[in-house]
Design an enzyme around this catalytic site. Structure first.
Site, short mmCIF file in Angstrom:
data_model
loop_
_atom_site.label_atom_id
_atom_site.label_comp_id
_atom_site.label_asym_id
_atom_site.label_seq_id
_atom_site.Cartn_x
_atom_site.Cartn_y
_atom_site.Cartn_z
N ASP A 118 -1.40 1.17 -3.79
CA ASP A 118 -2.30 0.10 -4.22
C ASP A 118 -3.69 0.59 -4.59
O ASP A 118 -4.57 -0.21 -4.91
CB ASP A 118 -2.38 -1.01 -3.18
CG ASP A 118 -3.22 -0.64 -1.96
OD1 ASP A 118 -3.25 0.56 -1.60
OD2 ASP A 118 -3.83 -1.52 -1.35
N ASP A 129 -2.65 6.25 -3.42
CA ASP A 129 -1.51 5.57 -2.81
C ASP A 129 -1.10 4.40 -3.70
O ASP A 129 -1.67 4.18 -4.78
CB ASP A 129 -1.83 5.12 -1.39
CG ASP A 129 -2.89 4.03 -1.33
OD1 ASP A 129 -3.70 3.93 -2.28
OD2 ASP A 129 -2.90 3.26 -0.35
N ASP A 167 -6.21 2.07 -2.87
CA ASP A 167 -7.40 2.04 -2.02
C ASP A 167 -7.58 3.35 -1.25
O ASP A 167 -8.53 3.48 -0.47
CB ASP A 167 -7.39 0.84 -1.07
CG ASP A 167 -6.23 0.83 -0.09
OD1 ASP A 167 -5.41 1.78 -0.10
OD2 ASP A 167 -6.13 -0.14 0.69
N SER A 226 0.82 -1.20 0.00
CA SER A 226 0.00 0.00 0.00
C SER A 226 0.86 1.26 0.00
O SER A 226 1.61 1.51 -0.92
CB SER A 226 -0.95 -0.04 1.20
OG SER A 226 -1.88 1.00 1.15
#
Length: 447
Positions: free
Chosen positions: A238, A236, A240, A99
């Site tokens: 990833d 960010d 999410d 992430s």
């Protein structure tokens, strides 16, 4: 030997090839296959880190060696995996990503057949199976490893169907953090008519989250006013999370985005229970703004899984974190930065507001957050000196501020957050509390 606890608040994380090794990924694949059953399909997505393909191969090998099929999506945002699992016959999903963490880290997070992250008990069951020998199928009983790049296209098409917003005439700078949203965000925004300038769209395996994206808004804050754009969006690694900046380059955090979205849903009669779910890190200004609008704020411990648990328990549809991790259960089973951005844009277009005006609904109290790298994070609950210092700060601030001290769920850090009437008080109390944390828990650097 005490039981291991590999899974934190967001899966298994650590430095790739040191903490999170191919051997561990393979074992997790075998343990997950034993949990979902031979013949089951498991979707796997990843971000752009150099270690991603290595861990992807090991995880897929573990699944196949225990008789499950591994379906490789390639580079896709985390929410794409969650949505595709829920919308297919897959028994589970896995995302290889750390992430917003620095690029040497990586992680593996798991999703159930419903697209929701595995519950603690299910994660414990997978972890408990790491040392089990398990079945060793042969010949035609081995699992298959297949590629499904069309999964990304299916996710993009789903976003466009749900968006219902015309972005023609809107100029947007989008920062993809050299991460997973390079595969989705610019394409979706352009398809809806926006004029898009791209930042952070040249991943090289090492530059994810480096000086860009939602962890560092400096680049975006400079480019938006320089280009005369209407606003900027930052994701960010990833995908999410999303944060934003307005036309002047002023940052707009997750609290403000959540407030704009909550008001939009309430106006359209879509905000179940006239309530939103947030965490203890949410700014007091958000709570006051929602109270003024007659919207109840339910709060939880930090972590999107706890926000989601409260949403499901109370039948709420909207929740999120100050970090920009927003969940709208009407649109999907997980936090989705791009979906949240589209919701924000729809609210702005519908009201005819610019982002700066809309975000001003939240008058944020000065807030300071510091992260202290410590040697003994697990000793925090019994660190009497820390809690005595917290009580002293709380007694001085009273109802005009807050203190939150908590361990990070993904890094060897203790986070100290102070809200106070002035920035000077925030600085002073944060420095004082950080000093106590360092002394009590063997601290190192503060950032």
């Amino acid at each position: 030997m005490p039981p291991r606890r590999l899974f934190g608040t967001d899966g298994v994380r650590g430095v790739a090839n040191r903490d999170l090794t191919p051997e561990l990924a393979l074992a997790l694949g075998r343990a997950l296959a034993a949990r979902v059953g031979a013949g089951s399909r498991v979707l796997i997505g990843r971000d752009t880190r150099r270690s991603g393909p290595m861990l992807e191969g090991a995880l897929a090998a573990g699944l196949a060696s225990a008789g499950a099929d591994a379906v490789l999506l390639g580079v896709v945002p985390t929410p794409a995996v969650a949505e595709l699992v829920a919308g297919t016959d897959a028994a589970a999903g896995a995302v290889i990503s750390a992430s917003h963490n620095p690029f040497p880290d990586n992680g593996i997070k798991l999703f159930g057949a419903d697209g929701f992250k595995l519950a603690d008990a299910d994660e414990a069951a997978v972890e408990g199976g790491l040392d089990e020998p398990g079945e060793r199928p042969e010949a035609g009983e081995l699992g298959e490893v297949e590629h499904w790049p069309e999964g990304r296209e299916r996710y993009v098409a789903s976003l466009l169907r749900r968006a219902s917003v015309d972005l023609r005439g809107l100029s947007i700078v989008v920062d993809c953090a050299h991460g997973a949203t390079v595969a989705t965000a610019p394409e979706v925004l352009r398809a809806l008519g926006a004029s898009v300038t791209e930042l952070g769209v040249e991943p090289d395996g090492l530059n994810i989250n480096v000086g860009c994206g939602s962890t560092d808004l400096g680049l975006l804050s400079g480019e938006v006013p320089r280009l005369g754009a209407d606003l900027g969006l930052a994701f960010d690694g990833d995908g999410d999370r999303v944060l934003a900046v307005d036309a002047a380059g002023t940052p707009v955090d997750g609290d403000q985005i959540l407030a704009v979205c909550a008001l939009d849903m309430r106006e359209r009669g879509l905000l179940a229970g006239d309530a939103v779910v947030t965490t203890t890190m949410t700014n007091l200004g958000f709570r006051r703004a929602m109270a003024a609008e007659g919207i109840e704020v339910r709060w939880t411990d930090v972590g999107d899984r706890y926000v989601l648990e409260e949403m499901q328990r109370g039948g709420y549809v909207l929740g999120g974190e100050q970090s920009g991790h927003l969940i709208n259960l009407a649109h999907g089973p997980s936090g989705d930065g791009l979906a949240a951005a589209l919701h924000l844009l729809r609210a702005l277009v519908g009201r005819g507001d610019d982002l700066g005006t809309a975000a001003a609904v939240v008058q944020r109290l000065p807030q300071k957050l510091v992260n202290i790298r410590v040697e003994r994070k697990s000793d925090l609950p019994s660190a009497d000196g820390v809690w005595e210092a917290v009580r002293e700060c709380e007694s001085v601030l009273g109802d005009d501020g807050r203190v939150v001290v908590r361990p990070s769920g993904t890094e060897p850090l203790v986070r100290v957050m102070v809200e106070a009437p002035t920035a000077e008080e925030c600085e002073r109390w944060c420095a004082s509390l950080a000093e106590v944390v360092e002394r009590e828990l063997g601290g190192g650097s503060v950032r």
